[in-house]
Each structure stands twice: as C-alpha cells, then as structure tokens.
Design a protein around this motif. Structure first.
Motif, short mmCIF file in Angstrom:
data_model
loop_
_atom_site.label_atom_id
_atom_site.label_comp_id
_atom_site.label_asym_id
_atom_site.label_seq_id
_atom_site.Cartn_x
_atom_site.Cartn_y
_atom_site.Cartn_z
N GLU A 79 0.89 -0.94 -0.25
CA GLU A 79 -0.28 0.27 0.15
C GLU A 79 0.81 1.05 -0.12
OE1 GLU A 79 1.85 -1.14 3.76
OE2 GLU A 79 0.05 -2.48 2.88
N GLN A 80 2.00 0.60 0.70
CA GLN A 80 3.01 2.49 0.11
C GLN A 80 3.71 2.69 -0.91
OE1 GLN A 80 4.87 0.74 3.81
NE2 GLN A 80 5.53 2.65 4.34
N TRP A 81 3.61 1.29 -1.67
CA TRP A 81 4.66 1.84 -2.68
C TRP A 81 3.39 2.39 -3.24
CZ3 TRP A 81 9.25 2.14 -3.94
CH2 TRP A 81 10.03 1.06 -3.29
N GLN A 82 2.21 1.81 -3.80
CA GLN A 82 0.92 2.40 -4.60
C GLN A 82 0.50 3.43 -4.51
OE1 GLN A 82 -1.65 -0.54 -3.48
NE2 GLN A 82 -1.31 -1.57 -5.32
N GLN A 83 0.85 4.15 -3.03
CA GLN A 83 0.33 5.24 -2.67
C GLN A 83 1.55 7.11 -3.75
OE1 GLN A 83 0.33 6.06 1.64
NE2 GLN A 83 -1.86 4.68 1.70
N LEU A 84 2.42 5.82 -4.49
CA LEU A 84 3.44 7.01 -4.44
C LEU A 84 3.51 7.16 -6.25
CD1 LEU A 84 6.60 4.87 -3.31
CD2 LEU A 84 5.90 6.60 -2.61
N GLU A 85 3.70 8.82 -6.63
CA GLU A 85 2.97 8.87 -7.55
C GLU A 85 4.76 9.52 -8.72
OE1 GLU A 85 -0.05 11.85 -7.57
OE2 GLU A 85 -1.66 10.34 -6.40
N THR A 86 4.93 10.59 -7.62
CA THR A 86 6.46 11.54 -8.00
C THR A 86 8.09 11.35 -6.85
OG1 THR A 86 6.28 13.05 -6.14
CG2 THR A 86 5.02 14.12 -7.72
N VAL A 87 8.85 11.34 -7.67
CA VAL A 87 10.14 10.96 -7.55
C VAL A 87 9.71 11.67 -6.04
CG1 VAL A 87 12.59 11.01 -6.91
CG2 VAL A 87 11.11 10.67 -9.40
N GLN A 88 9.42 12.60 -5.73
CA GLN A 88 9.81 13.32 -4.09
C GLN A 88 8.04 12.40 -3.40
OE1 GLN A 88 11.25 15.55 -3.35
NE2 GLN A 88 11.09 15.82 -1.37
N ASP A 89 7.87 12.40 -3.71
CA ASP A 89 7.23 10.95 -2.92
C ASP A 89 7.76 9.81 -2.93
OD1 ASP A 89 4.23 12.18 -2.80
OD2 ASP A 89 3.96 10.79 -4.57
N LEU A 90 8.48 9.57 -3.33
CA LEU A 90 10.09 8.20 -3.09
C LEU A 90 10.83 8.76 -2.08
CD1 LEU A 90 10.79 5.11 -3.36
CD2 LEU A 90 11.80 5.00 -5.65
N VAL A 91 11.48 9.50 -2.17
CA VAL A 91 13.05 10.14 -1.48
C VAL A 91 11.90 10.59 0.16
CG1 VAL A 91 13.31 12.28 -1.41
CG2 VAL A 91 13.47 10.86 -3.55
N LYS A 92 10.83 10.78 0.16
CA LYS A 92 10.41 10.92 1.55
C LYS A 92 10.00 9.37 2.45
CE LYS A 92 8.23 16.08 1.16
NZ LYS A 92 9.45 16.27 1.88
N MET A 93 9.41 8.99 1.41
CA MET A 93 8.59 7.73 2.10
C MET A 93 10.49 6.58 2.67
SD MET A 93 6.85 3.73 0.56
CE MET A 93 8.41 3.73 -0.26
N ILE A 94 11.09 7.31 1.73
CA ILE A 94 11.99 6.43 2.13
C ILE A 94 13.41 6.84 3.31
CG2 ILE A 94 15.08 5.24 1.66
CD1 ILE A 94 14.10 5.50 -1.51
N ALA A 95 13.05 8.18 3.40
CA ALA A 95 13.90 9.56 4.26
C ALA A 95 13.21 8.48 6.22
CB ALA A 95 14.25 10.34 3.61
#
Length: 97
Positions: free
Chosen positions: A71-87
C-alpha cells in the motif's frame, strides 16, 4: 553480509542514490537520468514497467535496509514521494550519537 554504509542519508543523498540505481539497475541513459527530479512522475522518470518496478523495489529494500508495504508503494506518485518514504524510514533508524 554487505558493508555498512557511511552515507548520512537525507533527501538529497537519497535522490542521488536513486539516480545511481536508475543508471545501474534500470539501465537509463544519462539524458533520462538528468530528467529525474522531485516533482516528476515516478513511473515516467524511471521508465517503470512491471519488471523495472520489481527491480527498483528490491534494490531500494536491499540498499536502504528496509521494507515497505504494497500500500505504501501504491501511494507513490512522484520521485519526491519515494524520497520522503525512504527518508522517513532510514533517517529514523540512524543511531543517535
């Protein structure tokens, strides 16, 4: 067992590492990598088809030492979303001095 990284993870170093993954694992050209920025669509920026998504997920989980739910992966839309999730995951794991 992989060596412990000496990188101090923050949003900037995470984005740079994602570009390295894009080059080495997803075989993007230097021109494609230049277009990777925070507000760009994740699928478009990383040229993600279903196989590339699996490669990206497994590489991120190995390199950053953390797993994310579907569900976390499915919520990602932008590169920034991915960066914030990892951070949000790797920055909270760092030991306090």
């Amino acid at each position: 067992m992989p060596e412990q990284t000496l990188v101090k993870w923050n949003e900037e170093t995470i984005l740079e590492h994602l570009k390295k993954i894009a080059k080495e694992q997803l075989n993007l050209t230097p021109e494609q990598i230049e277009t990777i920025g925070p507000n760009v669509s994740l699928v478009d920026a990383l040229q993600l088809d279903s196989l590339a998504q699996v490669v990206l997920v497994t590489t991120i989980e190995q390199d950053f030492g953390c797993a994310f739910g579907l569900e976390q992966w499915q919520q990602l839309e932008t590169v920034q979303d991915l960066v914030k999730m990892i951070a949000g995951r790797v920055c909270e794991q760092e030991p306090q001095a």
